[in-house]
Design a protein around this motif. Structure first.
Motif, PDB file in Angstrom:
ATOM      1  N   TRP A  28      81.446  11.685  16.772  1.00  0.00           N
ATOM      2  CA  TRP A  28      81.185  11.407  18.177  1.00  0.00           C
ATOM      3  C   TRP A  28      81.962  10.189  18.619  1.00  0.00           C
ATOM      4  N   ALA A  29      82.968  10.437  19.388  1.00  0.00           N
ATOM      5  CA  ALA A  29      83.750   9.360  19.981  1.00  0.00           C
ATOM      6  C   ALA A  29      84.015   9.746  21.425  1.00  0.00           C
ATOM      7  N   GLY A  30      82.971  10.173  22.100  1.00  0.00           N
ATOM      8  CA  GLY A  30      83.092  10.577  23.479  1.00  0.00           C
ATOM      9  C   GLY A  30      83.269  12.074  23.644  1.00  0.00           C
ATOM     10  N   GLY A  31      83.580  12.817  22.578  1.00  0.00           N
ATOM     11  CA  GLY A  31      83.844  14.225  22.726  1.00  0.00           C
ATOM     12  C   GLY A  31      82.811  15.114  22.080  1.00  0.00           C
ATOM     13  N   GLY A  32      81.944  14.577  21.253  1.00  0.00           N
ATOM     14  CA  GLY A  32      80.949  15.391  20.568  1.00  0.00           C
ATOM     15  C   GLY A  32      79.573  15.205  21.158  1.00  0.00           C
ATOM     16  N   VAL A  33      78.593  15.649  20.425  1.00  0.00           N
ATOM     17  CA  VAL A  33      77.206  15.520  20.864  1.00  0.00           C
ATOM     18  C   VAL A  33      76.722  14.107  20.539  1.00  0.00           C
ATOM     19  N   PRO A  34      76.142  13.417  21.507  1.00  0.00           N
ATOM     20  CA  PRO A  34      75.653  12.053  21.262  1.00  0.00           C
ATOM     21  C   PRO A  34      74.593  12.030  20.161  1.00  0.00           C
ATOM     22  N   PRO A  35      74.623  11.014  19.300  1.00  0.00           N
ATOM     23  CA  PRO A  35      73.653  10.927  18.196  1.00  0.00           C
ATOM     24  C   PRO A  35      72.197  10.950  18.670  1.00  0.00           C
ATOM     25  N   GLU A  36      71.896  10.348  19.824  1.00  0.00           N
ATOM     26  CA  GLU A  36      70.526  10.348  20.335  1.00  0.00           C
ATOM     27  C   GLU A  36      70.071  11.774  20.627  1.00  0.00           C
ATOM     28  N   LEU A  37      70.977  12.576  21.181  1.00  0.00           N
ATOM     29  CA  LEU A  37      70.641  13.962  21.480  1.00  0.00           C
ATOM     30  C   LEU A  37      70.467  14.763  20.197  1.00  0.00           C
ATOM     31  N   LEU A  38      71.272  14.502  19.194  1.00  0.00           N
ATOM     32  CA  LEU A  38      71.122  15.208  17.926  1.00  0.00           C
ATOM     33  C   LEU A  38      69.734  14.973  17.323  1.00  0.00           C
ATOM     34  N   LYS A  39      69.219  13.764  17.461  1.00  0.00           N
ATOM     35  CA  LYS A  39      67.863  13.455  16.967  1.00  0.00           C
ATOM     36  C   LYS A  39      66.814  14.251  17.745  1.00  0.00           C
ATOM     37  N   VAL A  40      66.967  14.300  19.068  1.00  0.00           N
ATOM     38  CA  VAL A  40      66.027  15.054  19.906  1.00  0.00           C
ATOM     39  C   VAL A  40      66.118  16.536  19.565  1.00  0.00           C
ATOM     40  N   TRP A  41      67.330  17.055  19.401  1.00  0.00           N
ATOM     41  CA  TRP A  41      67.519  18.470  19.081  1.00  0.00           C
ATOM     42  C   TRP A  41      66.852  18.807  17.748  1.00  0.00           C
ATOM     43  N   GLN A  42      67.013  17.950  16.755  1.00  0.00           N
ATOM     44  CA  GLN A  42      66.397  18.211  15.447  1.00  0.00           C
ATOM     45  C   GLN A  42      64.865  18.250  15.567  1.00  0.00           C
ATOM     46  N   ALA A  43      64.293  17.307  16.291  1.00  0.00           N
ATOM     47  CA  ALA A  43      62.832  17.278  16.475  1.00  0.00           C
ATOM     48  C   ALA A  43      62.362  18.488  17.278  1.00  0.00           C
ATOM     49  N   TYR A  44      63.119  18.863  18.303  1.00  0.00           N
ATOM     50  CA  TYR A  44      62.793  20.021  19.144  1.00  0.00           C
ATOM     51  C   TYR A  44      62.836  21.299  18.315  1.00  0.00           C
ATOM     52  N   ARG A  45      63.903  21.462  17.556  1.00  0.00           N
ATOM     53  CA  ARG A  45      64.062  22.650  16.707  1.00  0.00           C
ATOM     54  C   ARG A  45      62.913  22.759  15.707  1.00  0.00           C
ATOM     55  N   GLN A  46      62.530  21.653  15.104  1.00  0.00           N
ATOM     56  CA  GLN A  46      61.411  21.654  14.144  1.00  0.00           C
ATOM     57  C   GLN A  46      60.092  21.989  14.835  1.00  0.00           C
ATOM     58  N   ALA A  47      59.892  21.454  16.028  1.00  0.00           N
ATOM     59  CA  ALA A  47      58.652  21.729  16.767  1.00  0.00           C
ATOM     60  C   ALA A  47      58.559  23.203  17.147  1.00  0.00           C
ATOM     61  N   VAL A  48      59.671  23.784  17.588  1.00  0.00           N
ATOM     62  CA  VAL A  48      59.678  25.207  17.931  1.00  0.00           C
ATOM     63  C   VAL A  48      59.388  26.035  16.686  1.00  0.00           C
ATOM     64  N   ALA A  49      60.032  25.714  15.567  1.00  0.00           N
ATOM     65  CA  ALA A  49      59.824  26.462  14.319  1.00  0.00           C
ATOM     66  C   ALA A  49      58.376  26.389  13.859  1.00  0.00           C
ATOM     67  N   ALA A  50      57.741  25.242  14.085  1.00  0.00           N
ATOM     68  CA  ALA A  50      56.347  25.058  13.679  1.00  0.00           C
ATOM     69  C   ALA A  50      55.359  25.618  14.701  1.00  0.00           C
ATOM     70  N   GLY A  51      55.851  26.067  15.855  1.00  0.00           N
ATOM     71  CA  GLY A  51      54.960  26.558  16.903  1.00  0.00           C
ATOM     72  C   GLY A  51      54.176  25.448  17.567  1.00  0.00           C
ATOM     73  N   ASP A  52      54.714  24.231  17.551  1.00  0.00           N
ATOM     74  CA  ASP A  52      54.035  23.050  18.071  1.00  0.00           C
ATOM     75  C   ASP A  52      54.371  22.842  19.553  1.00  0.00           C
ATOM     76  N   SER A  53      53.629  23.496  20.418  1.00  0.00           N
ATOM     77  CA  SER A  53      53.900  23.420  21.856  1.00  0.00           C
ATOM     78  C   SER A  53      53.692  22.011  22.415  1.00  0.00           C
ATOM     79  N   ASP A  54      52.777  21.247  21.827  1.00  0.00           N
ATOM     80  CA  ASP A  54      52.563  19.874  22.287  1.00  0.00           C
ATOM     81  C   ASP A  54      53.802  19.011  22.036  1.00  0.00           C
TER      82      ASP A  54
END
Length: 139
Positions: A28-54
């Motif tokens: 990430w040097a301005g052209g990739g996915v921002p590291p902060e978003l990658l963290k959110v995406w990982q948590a979101y993906r895990q929550a969806v996989a776990a069925g954790d709507s909250d």
């Protein structure tokens, strides 16, 4: 003036690194996915996989714009009610391997499943959050 010499191995390494950065979101040097978003995406993906709507709601910005699944999702309660309809097993499977990307005509970053269903993430008040669903096949 001194000439800079790079050996063939150094030059090939530079080319390979550049290709990897262009073809993945790992550099990430301005052209990739921002590291902060990658963290959110990982948590979101895990929550969806776990069925954790909250947890998915906690990673979302309301109202969530949607042209499918009953339209706009105005609150966490509505997201919880529609959760199983939106995050079907096919979508959960898609998220396991999906990569965030930018797409012309769409705000922020998105993940596309089933060739037509985009789940979008935008930055609001300095934080990335899930903010829209766009189904190109919706009527």
């Amino acid at each position: 003036m001194q000439r800079i010499r790079i050996g063939l191995n150094g030059f090939l390494g530079l080319i390979l690194t550049t290709l990897l950065c262009v073809s993945t979101s790992g550099c990430w040097a301005g052209g990739g996915v921002p590291p902060e978003l990658l963290k959110v995406w990982q948590a979101y993906r895990q929550a969806v996989a776990a069925g954790d709507s909250d947890q998915v709601a906690a990673l979302s910005r309301f109202p969530i714009a949607s042209n499918d699944f009953g339209g706009v999702i105005p609150s966490p309660a509505v997201l919880r009610a529609r959760f199983k309809k939106i995050f079907r097993p096919e979508i959960v499977a898609c998220f396991a391997d999906a990569e965030l990307r930018q797409e012309t005509g769409f705000p922020g970053y998105l993940v596309v499943c089933e060739d037509a269903l985009a789940f979008g993430f935008e930055q609001h008040n300095g934080k990335y959050r899930f903010s829209y669903i766009d189904n190109a096949n919706a009527e």
